[in-house]
Design a protein around this motif. Sequence first.
Motif, PDB file in Angstrom:
ATOM      1  N   PRO A 119      37.790  30.159  20.872  1.00  0.00           N
ATOM      2  CA  PRO A 119      36.354  30.199  20.537  1.00  0.00           C
ATOM      3  C   PRO A 119      35.816  31.615  20.386  1.00  0.00           C
ATOM      4  N   GLN A 120      36.349  32.550  21.160  1.00  0.00           N
ATOM      5  CA  GLN A 120      35.888  33.940  21.037  1.00  0.00           C
ATOM      6  C   GLN A 120      36.305  34.531  19.693  1.00  0.00           C
ATOM      7  N   VAL A 121      37.478  34.169  19.208  1.00  0.00           N
ATOM      8  CA  VAL A 121      37.938  34.640  17.894  1.00  0.00           C
ATOM      9  C   VAL A 121      37.026  34.105  16.794  1.00  0.00           C
ATOM     10  N   LEU A 122      36.668  32.837  16.875  1.00  0.00           N
ATOM     11  CA  LEU A 122      35.745  32.256  15.891  1.00  0.00           C
ATOM     12  C   LEU A 122      34.394  32.953  15.927  1.00  0.00           C
ATOM     13  N   PHE A 123      33.934  33.295  17.129  1.00  0.00           N
ATOM     14  CA  PHE A 123      32.664  34.020  17.255  1.00  0.00           C
ATOM     15  C   PHE A 123      32.780  35.401  16.604  1.00  0.00           C
ATOM     16  N   ASN A 124      33.886  36.111  16.868  1.00  0.00           N
ATOM     17  CA  ASN A 124      34.064  37.449  16.294  1.00  0.00           C
ATOM     18  C   ASN A 124      34.063  37.403  14.772  1.00  0.00           C
ATOM     19  N   ALA A 173      38.560  43.088  25.893  1.00  0.00           N
ATOM     20  CA  ALA A 173      38.348  42.426  24.605  1.00  0.00           C
ATOM     21  C   ALA A 173      39.645  41.829  24.066  1.00  0.00           C
ATOM     22  N   LEU A 174      40.761  42.389  24.452  1.00  0.00           N
ATOM     23  CA  LEU A 174      42.060  41.902  23.990  1.00  0.00           C
ATOM     24  C   LEU A 174      42.314  40.473  24.459  1.00  0.00           C
ATOM     25  N   PHE A 175      41.840  40.169  25.670  1.00  0.00           N
ATOM     26  CA  PHE A 175      42.085  38.852  26.266  1.00  0.00           C
ATOM     27  C   PHE A 175      40.832  37.976  26.314  1.00  0.00           C
ATOM     28  N   GLY A 176      39.718  38.475  25.810  1.00  0.00           N
ATOM     29  CA  GLY A 176      38.472  37.715  25.874  1.00  0.00           C
ATOM     30  C   GLY A 176      37.839  37.734  27.248  1.00  0.00           C
ATOM     31  N   ALA A 183      48.496  43.369  19.693  1.00  0.00           N
ATOM     32  CA  ALA A 183      47.973  44.437  20.550  1.00  0.00           C
ATOM     33  C   ALA A 183      48.394  45.779  19.970  1.00  0.00           C
ATOM     34  N   SER A 184      47.592  46.800  20.227  1.00  0.00           N
ATOM     35  CA  SER A 184      47.907  48.140  19.750  1.00  0.00           C
ATOM     36  C   SER A 184      48.717  48.893  20.796  1.00  0.00           C
ATOM     37  N   ILE A 185      49.280  49.991  20.391  1.00  0.00           N
ATOM     38  CA  ILE A 185      50.054  50.823  21.303  1.00  0.00           C
ATOM     39  C   ILE A 185      49.207  51.258  22.494  1.00  0.00           C
ATOM     40  N   HIS A 186      47.906  51.479  22.268  1.00  0.00           N
ATOM     41  CA  HIS A 186      47.030  51.950  23.337  1.00  0.00           C
ATOM     42  C   HIS A 186      46.872  50.888  24.423  1.00  0.00           C
ATOM     43  N   HIS A 187      46.852  49.627  24.040  1.00  0.00           N
ATOM     44  CA  HIS A 187      46.760  48.560  25.034  1.00  0.00           C
ATOM     45  C   HIS A 187      48.067  48.421  25.809  1.00  0.00           C
ATOM     46  N   ILE A 188      49.184  48.545  25.095  1.00  0.00           N
ATOM     47  CA  ILE A 188      50.484  48.383  25.744  1.00  0.00           C
ATOM     48  C   ILE A 188      50.750  49.514  26.728  1.00  0.00           C
ATOM     49  N   ALA A 224      29.270  47.045  22.763  1.00  0.00           N
ATOM     50  CA  ALA A 224      29.705  47.044  24.161  1.00  0.00           C
ATOM     51  C   ALA A 224      28.970  48.122  24.954  1.00  0.00           C
ATOM     52  N   PHE A 225      28.815  49.308  24.348  1.00  0.00           N
ATOM     53  CA  PHE A 225      28.140  50.408  25.049  1.00  0.00           C
ATOM     54  C   PHE A 225      26.655  50.119  25.208  1.00  0.00           C
ATOM     55  N   LEU A 226      26.041  49.617  24.143  1.00  0.00           N
ATOM     56  CA  LEU A 226      24.603  49.359  24.171  1.00  0.00           C
ATOM     57  C   LEU A 226      24.259  48.226  25.147  1.00  0.00           C
ATOM     58  N   ALA A 227      25.149  47.241  25.249  1.00  0.00           N
ATOM     59  CA  ALA A 227      24.901  46.118  26.157  1.00  0.00           C
ATOM     60  C   ALA A 227      24.876  46.552  27.612  1.00  0.00           C
ATOM     61  N   ARG A 228      25.481  47.704  27.921  1.00  0.00           N
ATOM     62  CA  ARG A 228      25.497  48.192  29.306  1.00  0.00           C
ATOM     63  C   ARG A 228      24.264  49.020  29.649  1.00  0.00           C
ATOM     64  N   GLN A 229      23.452  49.369  28.654  1.00  0.00           N
ATOM     65  CA  GLN A 229      22.257  50.165  28.909  1.00  0.00           C
ATOM     66  C   GLN A 229      21.167  49.280  29.521  1.00  0.00           C
ATOM     67  N   PRO A 230      20.324  49.858  30.388  1.00  0.00           N
ATOM     68  CA  PRO A 230      19.307  49.056  31.094  1.00  0.00           C
ATOM     69  C   PRO A 230      18.426  48.224  30.176  1.00  0.00           C
ATOM     70  N   GLU A 231      17.933  48.815  29.093  1.00  0.00           N
ATOM     71  CA  GLU A 231      17.056  48.091  28.164  1.00  0.00           C
ATOM     72  C   GLU A 231      17.748  47.770  26.838  1.00  0.00           C
ATOM     73  N   ARG A 232      19.062  47.987  26.791  1.00  0.00           N
ATOM     74  CA  ARG A 232      19.842  47.758  25.575  1.00  0.00           C
ATOM     75  C   ARG A 232      19.324  48.585  24.401  1.00  0.00           C
TER      76      ARG A 232
END
Length: 399
Positions: free
Chosen positions: A376-381, A194-197, A319-324, A91-99
């Motif tokens: 479909p996102q779960v299957l991808f993960n 990511a919790l909800f896709g 969901a984890s406590i942090h999401h709630i 997720a972090f790398l995808a936000r970089q200009p050149e990845r």
Amino acid sequence: MAWRAISFFFKTPAPKPSAARNPSLLAAAAASPFSTSFLKTKLPKSLRKKRKNPEDSPRTKPVQTLPNRLPALESLVARDARFRFLSRCRAFLARQPERVLRLDDAGKLHRELGFPRGRKVVRSLQRHPLLFETYRHADGKMWFGFTALMEELLEEERRIADAMEADRVGKVRKLLMMSADKRIALSKIHHCRALFGIPEDFRDRALKYPDYFRVVADDDGRRVLELVNWDPHLAVSEIEREFVADEDRAKKAFRFPVKHNRDLDLDADDARKLNLLNTLPLVSPYSDGASLDLWTLEAEKYRVGVLHEFLSLTLEKRASIHHIVEFKEEFSLTKHTYQMLLKQPRTFYLAGTEMNWVVFLKDAYDENGVLIKKDPQVLFNEKLYEYAEMTKMEPGMRI
């Protein structure tokens, strides 16, 4: 004279008298007014500070006792921890200009990239050789980025996000409809995406739906996503649908014991029936829960209903406590959420530790801990995790 001088310098000194060899010294020491032999050099056991057992710490103490533990669900929590670096780093790398990212800079980003503090990021990268690669740049520094396989996988994920956009928009609309003020900070939605896709660029995608969303600024200057139109067709919770389909099963899903007056003199069966009458329906999570008296049974039913609907909207029904905690104000939750969920073991399962727990919707999983309905996102993960644990591509494998 010379020999006498030499013998004088090399003469072995006489041993000093010791208490063991001279009993008179012991007696003298005991009779001395300065003797401290009568003092206790250790604190009594009753005054010693007891060392806390590490198992007693909320950080390490499991939520469930051994007889009640469901290993299949507990293993999913362990799997999330094992792939924390993969999830955060991509997720972090995808936000970089050149990845790509320089290794020297990555070493300072242990929180953002999800690797243990004090360790080198290279160790985490080497665990996933099919997904990440390192190389020496023209500047002489070591950098890392995605492999060609990972780039293809991310393109596949983007296609899934496009295909599921209408579904994700519906999830966000329902979240807004459940919230107290019908608005949620975009930063919170982004943090739990990511919790909800929800895709990374949902902030931009939301602008395509002016009939559903409006982006405004609150008093603190934060960008907030606000609901434009209320949709009564969306304001139907999952538990309400289950209640219509199978009323008896839905009634048994929750239990809210009522304190009866002893004068009623109810037997066990009658008490059970009276409790059942007070079980359902839950207060709709799409009602105005903020207006309820905080400590009433009705308010507790509302909060249970909100969390049940919240979990129903997630990809993996957990969901984890942090999401709630992110949505504590929006959903009028209290600090007793943990205890409230523990009181509903038929519907919720709490895994992990007391300080870092995860709540599952039990009915969404089979007896082997496998999600019954997979997005479909779960299957991808799941496919991504398979590649993450491989060291090389096997012959004949295709994306």
